[in-house]
Design an enzyme around this catalytic site. Structure first.
Site, mmCIF file in Angstrom:
data_model
loop_
_atom_site.group_PDB
_atom_site.id
_atom_site.type_symbol
_atom_site.label_atom_id
_atom_site.label_comp_id
_atom_site.label_asym_id
_atom_site.label_seq_id
_atom_site.Cartn_x
_atom_site.Cartn_y
_atom_site.Cartn_z
ATOM 1 N N TYR A 1 -2.445 -2.697 -10.642
ATOM 2 C CA TYR A 1 -2.433 -2.299 -9.000
ATOM 3 C C TYR A 1 -1.702 -3.428 -8.477
ATOM 4 O O TYR A 1 -0.781 -3.184 -7.525
ATOM 5 C CB TYR A 1 -3.900 -2.195 -8.671
ATOM 6 N N LYS B 1 0.342 3.471 -2.769
ATOM 7 C CA LYS B 1 -0.848 4.279 -3.250
ATOM 8 C C LYS B 1 -0.462 5.776 -3.440
ATOM 9 O O LYS B 1 -1.032 6.449 -4.410
ATOM 10 C CB LYS B 1 -1.989 3.813 -2.053
ATOM 11 N N VAL C 1 1.030 -3.632 3.833
ATOM 12 C CA VAL C 1 0.924 -4.950 4.587
ATOM 13 C C VAL C 1 2.346 -5.782 4.384
ATOM 14 O O VAL C 1 2.221 -7.014 5.002
ATOM 15 C CB VAL C 1 -0.308 -5.796 4.314
ATOM 16 N N TYR D 1 -4.045 3.464 7.846
ATOM 17 C CA TYR D 1 -5.416 2.764 7.833
ATOM 18 C C TYR D 1 -6.298 3.100 9.092
ATOM 19 O O TYR D 1 -6.258 4.500 9.063
ATOM 20 C CB TYR D 1 -4.949 1.124 8.075
ATOM 21 N N SER E 1 0.799 -1.229 -0.174
ATOM 22 C CA SER E 1 -0.111 0.075 -0.112
ATOM 23 C C SER E 1 0.849 1.136 0.099
ATOM 24 O O SER E 1 0.226 2.468 -0.382
ATOM 25 C CB SER E 1 -0.817 0.029 1.067
HETATM 26 N N1 GLU Z 1 -2.020 -5.538 -2.274
HETATM 27 C C1 GLU Z 1 -2.594 -5.222 -0.908
HETATM 28 C C2 GLU Z 1 -3.841 -5.153 -1.401
HETATM 29 O O1 GLU Z 1 -4.624 -4.759 -2.139
HETATM 30 C C3 GLU Z 1 -1.963 -3.969 -0.351
HETATM 31 C C4 GLU Z 1 -2.775 -3.980 0.981
HETATM 32 C C5 GLU Z 1 -2.062 -2.996 1.866
HETATM 33 O O2 GLU Z 1 -0.844 -3.006 1.860
HETATM 34 O O3 GLU Z 1 -2.779 -2.388 2.604
HETATM 35 O O4 GLU Z 1 -4.614 -5.908 -0.442
#
Ligand code: GLU
Length: 435
Positions: free
Chosen positions: A189, A67, A259, A241, A64
């Site tokens: 993604y 992002k 994550v 988060y 993430s």
């Molecule tokens: N690739 C993970 C997902 O889309 C990333 C989630 C994350 O790091 O919060 O679930």
């Protein structure tokens, strides 16, 4: 002198060496095949100087933390207004992978949850999914300062267990948020989440944001200042988060976690931080990573609301007052990054200077970490046969006490110069040397 900061970082990492709480993100099976003991920390100043501690060279997937970067790329690609019609900027109060959109706008609430991040991918102008991914990889690499690569194992593993994100992508299509094929957007993604980075890479990416979009090592602009400002704002309110509020109060830097176990934090104008430790808390944040960041913020005084008065240039002037004796006039507010910069300048000058005199009487405000660093300067210089004095007329900046212990403080520059001459003459064995 860099070892002073190095020691702080090593100590902070050692403080949390025993933390073994948390769980791996097992919804992506490949992420469970990592060494949970690994822990890395890197800090990059906005002039490109890098400190690394622990397993800072260990690679993991960005997840993430991708992002905010893809969001920034979309902002520069189609402009803020166009992005805003598809992705909001409000904290969602929901888990990152919630299958939801805003009740009113029917768009994802922000770009830091999966729905918003998938939408952001689709907004990058591109001729094909391959072209889109190539732009993303080039951009992340420009921010990290080295060529990054995809972890094909993690990519395949997430791709094979991706129903939830597929549900999100198709929901977005049904609400008219995604114009492109949902599976193609999702593939990009998942690939971006599987890009491998180290803590040092994250520190470089963070430092690029801290410098308003210019990578400190290459000196090249990777992203516009406006996109950086918007991205950092969203990181501040939505980056960690569901524990963003706790993070902002206790650490106080725009940040994003993933994550994969990474955390990236930015202190605008000053530095970028990358941390890695794979065991996660219930919100999906690295347990040890968060603790390390808390300690860093508290011990180095990095909370962004305590550094707003940091002056850009700490050293106001330097003067060579005698052969191999240099006076450095410091001014403004002296906090971690300013003290680090001052000490590194003294260190860089050390081939030409035997005694450094730091005049701190024009320093308005100083915090404990900067005080400790100035006090530690002397010992550091002594170790290489040099000397360092401070000038603080009324001991306002360096009061007598434990944080100033080890410092030699004079009331006037003249007294310090006299002591410096005496030191230099003893060193050179030429007491009569006219300097
Ligand atoms: N690739 C993970 C997902 O889309 C990333 C989630 C994350 O790091 O919060 O679930």
């Amino acid at each position: 002198m860099a070892e002073l900061v190095q020691r702080y970082l090593d100590e902070i990492l050692a403080e949390h060496a025993d933390v073994a709480d948390g769980m791996l993100a097992d919804y992506i099976p490949e992420l469970t095949r990592v060494d949970t003991a690994k822990c890395g920390l890197a800090l990059e100043l906005t002039d490109g100087y890098v400190y690394e501690s622990g397993d800072a060279a260990t690679e993991f997937t960005i997840q993430s933390i991708s992002k905010p970067f893809t969001y920034a790329l979309a902002l520069d690609g189609i402009g803020r207004d166009a992005v805003d019609t598809k992705i909001g900027v409000e904290p969602s109060g929901e888990p990152f992978n919630e299958i939801s959109v805003d009740d009113q706008t029917k768009t994802p609430k922000n770009p830091m949850i999966n729905a918003g991040a998938i939408a952001a991918v689709s907004l990058i102008p591109a001729s094909s999914p391959q072209d889109r991914f190539a732009q993303i990889l080039d951009f992340y690499s420009a921010c990290a300062g080295r060529r990054l690569e995809v972890d094909e194992g993690v990519y395949a593993s997430e791709k094979a267990s991706n129903s939830r994100n597929r549900a999100i992508a198709y929901m977005l299509q049904s609400f008219g948020v995604l114009d492109d094929d949902p599976d193609e957007v999702l593939d990009v993604y998942v690939r971006q989440c599987a890009i491998r980075v180290t803590s040092a890479d994250l520190a470089g990416m963070a430092s690029t944001l801290a410098r308003g979009g210019v990578n400190p090592t290459s000196g090249r602009r990777a992203i516009s200042p406006a996109a950086v400002q918007r991205t950092l704002s969203v990181m501040m309110t939505c980056g960690m988060y569901d524990s963003t509020g706790d993070w902002v109060t206790s650490v106080g830097m725009p940040a994003k976690s993933g994550v994969g176990g990474g955390i990236l934090a930015v202190l605008p104008g000053q530095l970028g931080i990358g941390v890695y430790s794979p065991l996660l808390d219930a919100n999906g944040n690295s347990v040890r990573g968060v603790r390390v960041c808390r300690s860093l913020s508290a011990e180095l005084g990095l909370h962004f609301l305590s550094v707003t008065r940091e002056s850009r240039s700490t050293i106001r002037a330097t003067r060579d007052v005698a052969p191999r004796i240099r006076v450095y006039e410091l001014h403004g507010d002296l906090l971690f990054a300013g003290a680090e910069q001052a000490l590194r300048t003294v260190e860089n000058d050390s081939a030409a200077v035997d005694v450094a005199i730091l005049e701190v009487s024009r320093v308005d405000d100083i915090n404990d970490i900067a005080r400790g660093m100035l006090a530690g300067m002397r010992q550091s210089l002594n170790e290489s046969g040099k000397e360092g004095f401070l000038v603080d007329p009324d001991r306002r900046v360096m009061p007598t006490g434990s944080r100033s212990a080890g410092a030699v403080v004079y009331a006037t520059v003249e007294e310090a110069i006299e002591a410096a001459r005496a030191y230099r003459d003893v060193q050179t064995g030429s007491a009569n040397w006219v300097g």
